[in-house]
Design an enzyme around this catalytic site. Structure first.
Site, PDB file in Angstrom:
ATOM      1  N   ASN A  44      36.601  46.760  38.541  1.00  0.00           N
ATOM      2  CA  ASN A  44      36.855  45.323  38.626  1.00  0.00           C
ATOM      3  C   ASN A  44      37.984  45.091  39.627  1.00  0.00           C
ATOM      4  O   ASN A  44      38.720  46.013  39.966  1.00  0.00           O
ATOM      5  CB  ASN A  44      37.269  44.792  37.243  1.00  0.00           C
ATOM      6  CG  ASN A  44      37.135  43.286  37.124  1.00  0.00           C
ATOM      7  OD1 ASN A  44      36.672  42.623  38.056  1.00  0.00           O
ATOM      8  ND2 ASN A  44      37.545  42.741  35.992  1.00  0.00           N
ATOM      9  N   HIS A  59      40.926  46.008  44.614  1.00  0.00           N
ATOM     10  CA  HIS A  59      39.765  46.323  43.782  1.00  0.00           C
ATOM     11  C   HIS A  59      39.978  47.720  43.234  1.00  0.00           C
ATOM     12  O   HIS A  59      40.149  48.672  43.994  1.00  0.00           O
ATOM     13  CB  HIS A  59      38.466  46.253  44.587  1.00  0.00           C
ATOM     14  CG  HIS A  59      37.270  46.578  43.749  1.00  0.00           C
ATOM     15  ND1 HIS A  59      36.588  45.630  43.021  1.00  0.00           N
ATOM     16  CD2 HIS A  59      36.667  47.759  43.470  1.00  0.00           C
ATOM     17  CE1 HIS A  59      35.618  46.209  42.341  1.00  0.00           C
ATOM     18  NE2 HIS A  59      35.642  47.502  42.605  1.00  0.00           N
ATOM     19  N   CYS A  60      39.989  47.841  41.904  1.00  0.00           N
ATOM     20  CA  CYS A  60      40.246  49.146  41.294  1.00  0.00           C
ATOM     21  C   CYS A  60      38.920  49.756  40.840  1.00  0.00           C
ATOM     22  O   CYS A  60      38.311  49.262  39.890  1.00  0.00           O
ATOM     23  CB  CYS A  60      41.193  48.993  40.105  1.00  0.00           C
ATOM     24  SG  CYS A  60      41.450  50.557  39.260  1.00  0.00           S
ATOM     25  N   PRO A  61      38.444  50.818  41.523  1.00  0.00           N
ATOM     26  CA  PRO A  61      37.161  51.406  41.114  1.00  0.00           C
ATOM     27  C   PRO A  61      37.223  52.009  39.715  1.00  0.00           C
ATOM     28  O   PRO A  61      36.211  52.114  39.043  1.00  0.00           O
ATOM     29  CB  PRO A  61      36.905  52.485  42.170  1.00  0.00           C
ATOM     30  CG  PRO A  61      38.226  52.764  42.795  1.00  0.00           C
ATOM     31  CD  PRO A  61      39.051  51.517  42.659  1.00  0.00           C
TER      32      PRO A  61
END
Ligand code: ZN
Ligand code: ZN
Length: 510
Positions: free
Chosen positions: A368, A362-364
Site C-alpha cells: 500500500n 509506496h511500501c511494497p
C-alpha cells in the site's frame, strides 16, 4: 535521417530581431518586432489604431510564434483578437502550439488551447506534435498539460519516433517518467524506422539512468512470473503476504524454540512475563500491519469515482482547467493519469494507479501507499516492530545464556547452540534482520515527522518549486516547528496544510 540523428533545435534557434544602430533600446517598428520584444503597448497601437494587417507573413505566423517564444499571453490576445490565426504555420509547419512546447511555455499553450481552441495534437512538416517537442526538450510540465488534455502518446513522426523515443534519446528522466506513468506501456516496445525502441535509444546514447528506468518499466509489464515477483506485482498484492507469513512464523518459532523449548532450562517467571509481553506486542503489530495495509492512504477522488458517488463534494474537481488565468504556475499539480488537479503535496503512485494526498512512499511490504490517512498507523507499526524484535532478541539471548552458562570455551558454546538449538538460532537471525530494518525506518520516519516533510519530498526536493525559497535554496513551508509537527501528527495523524498547500485551488473554486 536515422532516428538518432534527429535535428537539434537549440533554444537560440529563433534569433532576436536586429538591435537599433546605437545598440541601446530595440527598434520596435512593426507588429513583428513588437511581438518579438513583448512591447505590448506598441503592438496594440499598431494593430488597433494604425490598422496593421496581421495577414502579412511577418505579422501572422512570426508574430504569434514570437509571442509563443516569450510566453506572452497578452500579446497573443491582441494578435488573435485582431485577425491573426492561431493555426498559422511557418516553413517548418510549426504552429504556435509547437513553438510554445519547444520553449516550455506551458501557460501560453494552455491559454491558446483553452481560449482559441488551438489544435494541441497538430503535426508539423516532420509529423511531430507539440508532445514530441516537449518530450525532446524535457519540459515535464508541458508534457503533463498535453497528456492531461489527451494528446496522442502513440503518434509516430516520419522517423517512426514516439514522444517517448525523443525523451529517451535526450536522456530526459522526468519527461520519460511522466510519459511512462501516463502511457499505455505499448510505447515502451514501439520501434522507430531504424528498428530502435526507446530503451535501446537511451542506452545507445549513454543515458544509463533513463535506460534502466525504461527497462524496469518494460520488465514490470512483462508476462514472466520471475520478473513479476522481482517487482512485487503479482496481482498487485506486493510482498505483504510474505511479511505476514514471516511474522507468524517468527511468533511460532519464538513460542516453540525459545519460550517453551524442552531442551532449554525451565523459564523463570519474570522472563516468561516478558516473553508473553513480546508476543502480545507482536499480535498488536499484526493488527497495525493489517490496518495500514488495508486503509485508504488518502487516495484523491477521480471524476469517475465522483460519478459513482454523487454526494461527494470535492472542490478539486470543480476547478475549471479552461480558466487559464488560474494556471500560471504549478503544473505539477496536474495528474495526466487520474485526470485531476491534485493538492500540492500529493503524488501519483504508479503501483496503486492513484494519486495520494501527502504521499510519503509506496511500501511494497505493506502492499500500500503511505500517505496522509495511514502514515500514523504505519509509524506505530514500525515502532511496535522495533520494540517487539528488540524484546524477542533480548529474551532469546537470555535463554541461550542460561543454557550455556556451564560451558566456558567460546568455540564450544557456539557449536553447542547451533547444533542443539537450531530453532533458536534461526529465530535470532531473522529477528535481528527485522530489528535492524525496523529501527532504521523508525528513525528515518521520526526525523521526517519532526520536520513535517515526506520521504518523497526529501528524495525529489529539486522537482518541487514549493520547497524552494525565492533565492533558490531549500525551504520547507510546512515545518511548523518540531513540537507542533509531532503534536499534530500524533493527535490527528497528519498536519493540516490545506491553507499553505492549496491557495491556487481555493482561488480557482471561489
Ligand atoms: Zn494520479
Ligand atoms: Zn502506492
Amino acid at each position: 535521417m536515422a532516428s538518432s540523428e534527429i535535428e537539434v533545435v537549440s533554444s537560440e534557434s529563433k534569433t532576436q530581431p536586429e538591435q537599433s544602430p546605437n545598440g541601446n533600446a530595440p527598434t520596435v517598428i512593426d507588429v513583428f518586432s513588437a511581438s518579438a520584444y513583448g512591447d505590448f503597448e506598441k503592438l496594440r497601437r499598431f494593430v488597433e489604431q494604425d490598422g496593421a494587417s496581421l495577414s502579412k507573413p511577418d505579422g501572422n505566423a512570426d508574430s504569434m510564434h514570437w509571442a509563443a517564444v516569450r510566453g506572452s499571453i497578452a500579446v497573443a490576445d491582441v494578435l488573435l483578437q485582431n485577425g491573426a490565426r492561431v493555426e498559422a504555420t511557418d516553413i517548418n509547419g510549426y504552429r504556435a502550439v509547437h513553438v510554445s512546447a519547444q520553449y516550455g511555455q506551458t501557460a501560453f499553450l494552455n491559454h491558446i488551447v483553452a481560449k482559441y481552441h488551438a489544435d494541441f495534437d497538430a503535426p508539423d512538416n516532420e509529423g511531430r506534435s507539440p508532445l514530441h517537442w516537449a518530450a525532446y526538450k524535457g519540459y515535464a510540465d508541458t508534457i503533463r498539460l498535453l497528456l492531461f488534455r489527451d494528446a496522442s502518446q502513440g503518434r509516430q513522426d516520419r522517423e517512426g519516433c514516439t514522444p517517448l523515443h525523443w525523451a529517451a534519446l535526450r536522456g530526459n528522466v522526468e519527461a520519460c517518467t511522466v510519459l511512462v506513468h501516463a502511457g499505455t506501456k505499448q510505447e515502451l516496445t514501439v520501434k522507430d524506422k531504424a528498428g530502435f525502441t526507446p530503451v535501446q535509444l537511451a542506452s545507445d546514447k549513454g543515458h544509463r539512468h533513463v535506460a534502466l528506468f525504461l527497462s524496469n518499466a518494460q520488465r514490470a509489464q512483462s508476462k514472466h512470473l520471475g520478473d513479476k515477483i522481482c517487482h512485487g506485482k503479482i496481482g498487485g498484492i506486493g510482498y505483504a503476504p510474505i511479511l505476514f507469513s514471516i511474522i507468524i512464523f517468527l511468533m511460532f518459532l519464538f513460542v516453540n524454540s525459545v519460550i517453551a523449548a524442552p531442551s532449554l532450562p525451565k523459564i523463570t517467571a519474570i522472563v516468561g512475563l516478558w516473553g508473553w509481553t513480546a508476543l502480545s506486542l507482536a499480535v498488536v503489530s499484526l493488527i497495525m500491519f493489517y490496518k495500514c495495509s488495508s486503509k485508504d492512504p488518502g487516495f484523491i477522488k477521480r471524476l469517475e469515482d465522483l460519478g459513482r458517488d454523487t454526494d461527494t463534494e470535492d472542490p478539486l474537481l470543480n476547478v475549471d482547467l479552461n480558466h487559464s488565468s488560474v494556471w500560471m504556475g504549478n503544473w505539477s499539480q496536474l495528474c495526466p493519469t487520474c485526470k485531476i488537479i491534485r493538492p500540492v503535496r500529493s503524488k501519483h503512485c504508479p503501483s496503486c494507479k492513484r494519486c495520494v494526498e501527502q504521499f510519503d512512499h509506496h511500501c511494497p511490504w505493506i502492499s500500500n501507499c503511505v500517505g496522509k490517512r495511514n502514515k500514523r498507523d504505519f509509524f506505530i507499526f514500525l515502532c511496535l516492530g522495533t520494540l517487539t524484535s528488540f524484546l524477542g532478541a533480548a529474551i532469546t539471548v537470555q535463554r541461550i545464556w542460561t543454557a550455556v552458562e556451564s560451558l566456558h570455551t567460546e568455540g564450544r558454546w557456539i557449536h553447542y547452540v547451533v547444533v542443539q538449538h537450531p530453532g533458536v538460532v534461526t529465530f535470532l537471525v531473522l529477528d535481528m534482520i527485522i530489528f535492524i530494518a525496523a529501527t532504521t525506518l523508525t528513525i528515518a520516519q521520526a526525523s521526517q515527522i519532526a520536520r513535517n516533510i515526506t520521504t518523497n519530498e526529501l528524495a525529489n526536493a529539486a522537482r518541487y518549486g514549493y520547497l524552494r525559497s525565492p533565492d533558490g535554496r531549500f525551504r520547507n513551508p510546512y515545518n511548523h516547528g518540531c513540537r507542533k509537527n509531532c503534536a499534530d501528527f500524533l493527535i490527528q495523524g497528519y498536519t493540516d496544510d490545506d491553507e499553505i498547500a492549496w491557495p491556487p485551488l481555493h482561488q480557482a473554486a471561489s
